[in-house]
Scaffold this motif. Structure first.
Motif, mmCIF file in Angstrom:
data_model
loop_
_atom_site.group_PDB
_atom_site.id
_atom_site.type_symbol
_atom_site.label_atom_id
_atom_site.label_comp_id
_atom_site.label_asym_id
_atom_site.label_seq_id
_atom_site.Cartn_x
_atom_site.Cartn_y
_atom_site.Cartn_z
ATOM 1 N N SER A 53 0.819 -1.225 0.000
ATOM 2 C CA SER A 53 0.000 0.000 0.000
ATOM 3 C C SER A 53 0.848 1.268 0.000
ATOM 4 O O SER A 53 0.342 2.354 -0.257
ATOM 5 C CB SER A 53 -0.899 0.042 1.237
ATOM 6 N N GLU A 54 2.133 1.121 0.328
ATOM 7 C CA GLU A 54 3.010 2.301 0.300
ATOM 8 C C GLU A 54 3.404 2.661 -1.135
ATOM 9 O O GLU A 54 4.030 3.679 -1.378
ATOM 10 C CB GLU A 54 4.267 2.036 1.146
ATOM 11 N N LEU A 55 3.060 1.782 -2.073
ATOM 12 C CA LEU A 55 3.395 2.033 -3.484
ATOM 13 C C LEU A 55 2.117 2.366 -4.255
ATOM 14 O O LEU A 55 1.012 2.203 -3.742
ATOM 15 C CB LEU A 55 4.077 0.782 -4.069
ATOM 16 N N HIS A 56 2.315 2.815 -5.501
ATOM 17 C CA HIS A 56 1.146 3.236 -6.283
ATOM 18 C C HIS A 56 0.593 2.084 -7.122
ATOM 19 O O HIS A 56 1.332 1.371 -7.791
ATOM 20 C CB HIS A 56 1.535 4.391 -7.207
ATOM 21 N N TRP A 57 -0.703 1.931 -7.081
ATOM 22 C CA TRP A 57 -1.396 0.927 -7.912
ATOM 23 C C TRP A 57 -2.478 1.650 -8.697
ATOM 24 O O TRP A 57 -3.243 2.422 -8.117
ATOM 25 C CB TRP A 57 -2.023 -0.165 -7.034
ATOM 26 N N ASN A 84 2.752 -0.407 -12.475
ATOM 27 C CA ASN A 84 3.933 -0.514 -13.332
ATOM 28 C C ASN A 84 5.082 -0.108 -12.421
ATOM 29 O O ASN A 84 5.050 0.964 -11.801
ATOM 30 C CB ASN A 84 3.839 0.414 -14.554
ATOM 31 N N ILE A 85 6.076 -0.978 -12.317
ATOM 32 C CA ILE A 85 7.181 -0.726 -11.383
ATOM 33 C C ILE A 85 7.868 0.607 -11.698
ATOM 34 O O ILE A 85 8.297 1.323 -10.785
ATOM 35 C CB ILE A 85 8.177 -1.917 -11.384
ATOM 36 N N ASP A 134 7.844 8.248 -11.800
ATOM 37 C CA ASP A 134 6.741 9.217 -11.869
ATOM 38 C C ASP A 134 6.283 9.677 -10.492
ATOM 39 O O ASP A 134 6.025 10.866 -10.275
ATOM 40 C CB ASP A 134 5.554 8.630 -12.641
ATOM 41 N N VAL A 135 6.201 8.711 -9.577
ATOM 42 C CA VAL A 135 5.762 9.023 -8.218
ATOM 43 C C VAL A 135 6.658 10.110 -7.590
ATOM 44 O O VAL A 135 6.172 11.048 -6.982
ATOM 45 C CB VAL A 135 5.781 7.719 -7.362
ATOM 46 N N HIS A 136 7.965 9.995 -7.784
ATOM 47 C CA HIS A 136 8.895 10.946 -7.154
ATOM 48 C C HIS A 136 8.919 12.299 -7.867
ATOM 49 O O HIS A 136 9.174 13.322 -7.246
ATOM 50 C CB HIS A 136 10.309 10.376 -7.108
ATOM 51 N N MET A 185 8.252 -5.865 -7.194
ATOM 52 C CA MET A 185 8.339 -4.456 -6.767
ATOM 53 C C MET A 185 8.166 -4.334 -5.249
ATOM 54 O O MET A 185 8.959 -3.666 -4.571
ATOM 55 C CB MET A 185 7.229 -3.695 -7.514
ATOM 56 N N VAL A 186 7.171 -5.000 -4.716
ATOM 57 C CA VAL A 186 6.902 -4.900 -3.277
ATOM 58 C C VAL A 186 8.051 -5.540 -2.479
ATOM 59 O O VAL A 186 8.523 -4.984 -1.483
ATOM 60 C CB VAL A 186 5.546 -5.564 -2.922
#
Ligand code: PRX
Length: 630
Positions: free
Chosen positions: A46-50, A75-76, A82-84, A281-282
């Protein structure tokens, strides 16, 4: 928290280390993970984007083909870049690079994102589509990172071939993966010389017929052959209007293939290990976050090569997922002098250094004066991987490099596991030579021939009893081999191929491989690859390769060769054969020693008994010879 009742020589974390550590209580984290394994991983995911959240954390209806985060879309690369770019990290350095010849480059998250998007467009314009395989063959340069990320961004599957491999290894991997595009560098600097990557690639391409486009990165600027209609320069393509079109990104299913990476196994050809976007990724995000405890202002250096799993997980994807600043160095640790690494740490203020025992042993030989010339006070954590670290090297690393204040993360894992499996964290008491215990929630064991747990301190086979998110999904195009190699010996347990023992405190001690894999300087090679290179020489009838202990490399390759009838034995032929293996497989596979023999010990079914050869070479008792034919 483990207390002072631990057996053997133990290094406890200092008050300073504990104060800085994000995880202060390993036992508690492990308990949390064991009590609710799925929730533990779900929280980290959940700390990553889905783009779409998963329906199930673990799907095990088709064991051993486990699936993770099924129903999820991600997408890893979106999480790496993109997130950063949309946060305070936009202008933070993502990658700092130094070439062996002193060249250097830096990329902010913004710049790395932009270059990746541009190259993704270039690949698309070459006809690369979702699911296509792309082979990448380069040295340690930033473009290898960009190439990997660009592939993953558009859902293409990268297959990186280590730049130290040579003609046949490359040809075999291109052919097996059926790649239509090859990304290569004109060359790479290594110990002051140029490795002729493009020339090797040209020769490899004559042996396999799948590649239509070759994209060439200019690193050395030397004169190279460019085949018209097939070969194009990376820098020219990146300047075309097509490259700056848009920021294409493919939203993929959690289980969508991310990459294949070839690795050596028990017999035959190297196999392509498949990893997928979501679980991988996780797994690497979480392990790097907890084990190397990355802080936002850290500078982290994993000195491995991107061409091996360590580089994939912990140079490229892991640090970017964590928004870290990753440092990459192109060349040899002792070039031009044995202080090169220490100079780099001082120059860039590296906080975390992650390397292999062989590099430590190699640098140790030059003495501590080379280290002591430099201010290494920025270092906070150290790491090691790839082979067992002998306590002498561990202590040198700890005392001379880390000045007794940097805990050493001895991480045991494999190409197949994708992520750290046995590893300490900064808060965990350390025993030199042991990676301590499995990552929280993961159950591992040491078992006998029948699959029963052995007693404390007894040697046995190392197995994994729980699925984990970054686990191998299958052997590309060969699911039979996936089952037979890893899951058939003990049903429900993943066979690692290593022997180990577990002490009374639950700490694991890795002994080494129990199959036909040889670890040379931490690099994984199969006896079959070396032997088939030898027999491809027109003077050789049969060959057997074994690994024997070596002070710096961990293991060195010894080969036994039966020559064809009528061929004269000579020292010149030994040199020629060593050179031949280097040309076909790569310099890392070059046998240290070749001996001509008239026969090889074989079982009645014709299998070479390498353990007999090894015992003979070491002057040891060869053990049970009842299956020996001759
Ligand atoms: O034998 C173990 C050894 O490296 C093998 C995996 O090799 P590879 O797939 O190339 O991945 C290497 C980098 C992750 C293992 O089966 N190995 C790896 N790490 C350690 C190790 N042996 C002892 N201690 C380690 N820390």
């Amino acid at each position: 928290m483990l207390n002072s009742k631990l057996n053997g020589e133990v290094y406890f974390p200092s008050a300073e280390v504990l104060k800085n550590a994000t995880i202060k209580d390993w036992e508690q984290l492990n308990k949390k993970a064991l009590d609710n394994y799925e929730e533990f991983w779900s929280e980290l995911a959940s700390e990553l984007h889905w783009f779409k959240k998963w329906d199930r954390v673990i799907e095990d209806s088709e064991k051993p083909f486990y699936k993770w985060f099924t129903g999820g879309k991600t997408n890893i690369v979106y999480n790496c870049l993109d997130v950063h770019v949309n946060t305070h990290r936009r202008n933070k350095l993502a990658l700092i690079w130094e070439g062996e010849n002193g060249d250097s480059k830096t990329f902010s998250y913004y710049a790395l994102h932009r270059e990746t998007c541009k190259f993704a467009n270039v690949l698309k314009s070459m006809g690369v589509q979702k699911g296509d395989r792309v082979t990448i063959y380069m040295g340690r340069v930033p473009e290898i990172v960009i190439a990997m990320l660009a592939c993953a961004r558009i859902g293409a599957v990268h297959s990186v071939v280590y730049g130290g491999f040579s003609v046949e290894s490359l040809a075999e991997r291109i052919e097996d993966s059926n790649s239509k595009v090859l990304i290569v560098a004109d060359g790479a600097y290594q110990r002051g010389k140029i490795v002729q990557l493009k020339q090797i690639a040209d020769e490899a391409l004559q042996r396999c017929g799948t590649v239509e486009h070759v994209l060439v990165v200019k690193r050395t600027g030397q004169e190279i052959n460019m085949e018209s209609g097939r070969d194009m320069w990376y820098h020219e393509l990146m300047n075309l209007p097509i490259a700056i079109q848009n920021n294409t990104l493919e939203e993929v299913d959690s289980e969508y293939p991310l990459f294949i990476l070839y690795t050596s196994g028990t017999t035959g050809k190297p196999k392509a290990i498949l990893h997928t976007h979501g679980g991988y990724m996780v797994g690497i995000y979480a392990t790097l976050k907890y084990v190397f405890d990355i802080h936002d202002d850290d500078r982290y250096w994993c000195a491995a090569d991107p061409g091996w799993i360590t580089g994939h997980s912990y140079i490229v994807y892991g640090p970017l997922l964590n928004g870290a600043t990753s440092f990459m160095y192109e060349g040899a640790p002792n070039f031009p002098y044995p202080n090169r690494w220490w100079q780099i740490i001082e120059k860039y203020g590296i906080n975390i250094l992650y390397t292999a025992p062989t590099a430590i042993r190699g640098l140790m030989r030059f003495g501590e004066a080379w280290v002591n010339r430099h201010n290494l006070s920025s270092l906070r954590l150290l790491g090691t991987v790839g082979e067992p670290i002998n306590p002498e090297a561990w202590k040198w690393y700890y005392n001379v490099v880390g000045k007794g204040k940097c805990p050493i993360m001895d991480t045991w894992w494999q190409t197949e596991t994708g992520m750290f499996m046995i590893t300490p964290m900064p808060c965990v008491p350390l025993k030199p030579g042991s990676g301590s215990r499995p990552f929280p929630g993961i159950v591992m064991d040491v078992v006998d021939e029948k699959g029963n747990s052995v007693q404390a301190n007894e040697e046995g086979y190392l197995v994994i009893k729980t699925p984990w998110p970054a686990m191998i999904r299958t052997v590309w195009k060969d699911s039979e081999r996936y089952i037979s190699q890893y899951w058939s010996r003990y049903p429900g347990m993943y066979l690692t191929g290593d022997s180990a023992r577990k002490d009374e405190d639950g700490y694991f001690w890795i002994i080494g491989r129990v199959d036909d894999v040889i670890k040379v300087s931490g690099y994984r090679l199969g006896t079959a690859e070396i032997e088939s290179a030898l027999v491809s020489h027109n003077t050789v009838a049969e060959a057997a390769a074994i690994g024997l202990p070596h002070e710096v490399k961990g293991n060195a390759i010894y080969a036994y060769v039966i020559l064809r009838t009528g061929v004269e034995k000579s020292p010149a032929l030994i040199d020629e054969l060593r050179q031949h293996v280097s040309h076909e497989v790569g310099p890392i596979a070059k046998p240290e020693h070749i001996e001509f023999v008239d026969a090889l010990p074989k079982t009645r079914s014709g299998k070479i008994m390498r353990r007999v050869l090894k015992a003979k070479a070491l002057g040891q008792d060869p053990g049970n010879l009842s299956t020996l034919e001759e």
